[in-house]
Design a protein around this motif. Structure first.
Motif, PDB file in Angstrom:
ATOM      1  N   THR A 195       2.753   8.689   4.696  1.00  0.00           N
ATOM      2  CA  THR A 195       2.979   8.240   3.168  1.00  0.00           C
ATOM      3  C   THR A 195       1.408   7.368   3.191  1.00  0.00           C
ATOM      4  OG1 THR A 195       5.347   8.199   2.723  1.00  0.00           O
ATOM      5  CG2 THR A 195       3.713   6.573   1.257  1.00  0.00           C
ATOM      6  N   ILE A 196       0.634   7.329   2.086  1.00  0.00           N
ATOM      7  CA  ILE A 196      -0.127   6.358   2.012  1.00  0.00           C
ATOM      8  C   ILE A 196       0.219   5.465   1.401  1.00  0.00           C
ATOM      9  CG2 ILE A 196      -2.133   6.382   0.267  1.00  0.00           C
ATOM     10  CD1 ILE A 196      -2.624   9.815   0.983  1.00  0.00           C
ATOM     11  N   VAL A 197       0.210   4.167   1.232  1.00  0.00           N
ATOM     12  CA  VAL A 197       0.099   2.833   1.085  1.00  0.00           C
ATOM     13  C   VAL A 197      -1.261   2.211   0.983  1.00  0.00           C
ATOM     14  CG1 VAL A 197       1.308   0.324   0.863  1.00  0.00           C
ATOM     15  CG2 VAL A 197       2.478   2.923   1.895  1.00  0.00           C
ATOM     16  N   GLY A 198      -2.003   1.823  -0.675  1.00  0.00           N
ATOM     17  CA  GLY A 198      -2.667   0.797  -0.764  1.00  0.00           C
ATOM     18  C   GLY A 198      -2.029  -0.773  -0.311  1.00  0.00           C
ATOM     19  N   GLY A 199      -3.566  -1.490  -0.211  1.00  0.00           N
ATOM     20  CA  GLY A 199      -2.874  -2.828  -0.326  1.00  0.00           C
ATOM     21  C   GLY A 199      -4.804  -3.698   0.000  1.00  0.00           C
ATOM     22  N   GLY A 200      -4.398  -4.767   0.021  1.00  0.00           N
ATOM     23  CA  GLY A 200      -6.104  -5.701   0.371  1.00  0.00           C
ATOM     24  C   GLY A 200      -5.784  -6.318   0.997  1.00  0.00           C
ATOM     25  N   LEU A 219       1.247  10.641  -2.555  1.00  0.00           N
ATOM     26  CA  LEU A 219       0.715   9.902  -1.845  1.00  0.00           C
ATOM     27  C   LEU A 219       0.943  10.402  -0.795  1.00  0.00           C
ATOM     28  CD1 LEU A 219       2.635   6.896  -3.504  1.00  0.00           C
ATOM     29  CD2 LEU A 219       0.247   7.699  -3.889  1.00  0.00           C
TER      30      LEU A 219
END
Length: 67
Positions: free
Chosen positions: A62-67, A32
């Motif tokens: 750092t790649i962080v997912g979310g929505g 990530l």
């Protein structure tokens, strides 16, 4: 001693680790990450062949997912 910067903080090492070694040492989840090495975004396939040298500047995002 090699002095380098990681996310703006100064570190030193007596050996010449690879970028991948450094990421493992600092316990980053390499799946990530985006790594900028001396102002260049490095592809993941190059991380094991780039050796940390004196005055290198490394930025890790750092790649962080979310929505």
């Amino acid at each position: 001693m090699n002095l380098f910067y990681l996310n703006g903080q100064k570190y030193g090492t007596w050996d010449n680790p690879t970028l991948f070694d450094l990421l493992q040492y600092f316990d980053y989840n390499t799946a990530l990450l985006v790594v900028e090495y001396n102002s260049v975004i490095l592809p993941k396939k190059e991380w094991s062949s780039v050796f940390i040298s004196d005055k290198d500047k490394i930025e890790i995002v750092t790649i962080v997912g979310g929505g």
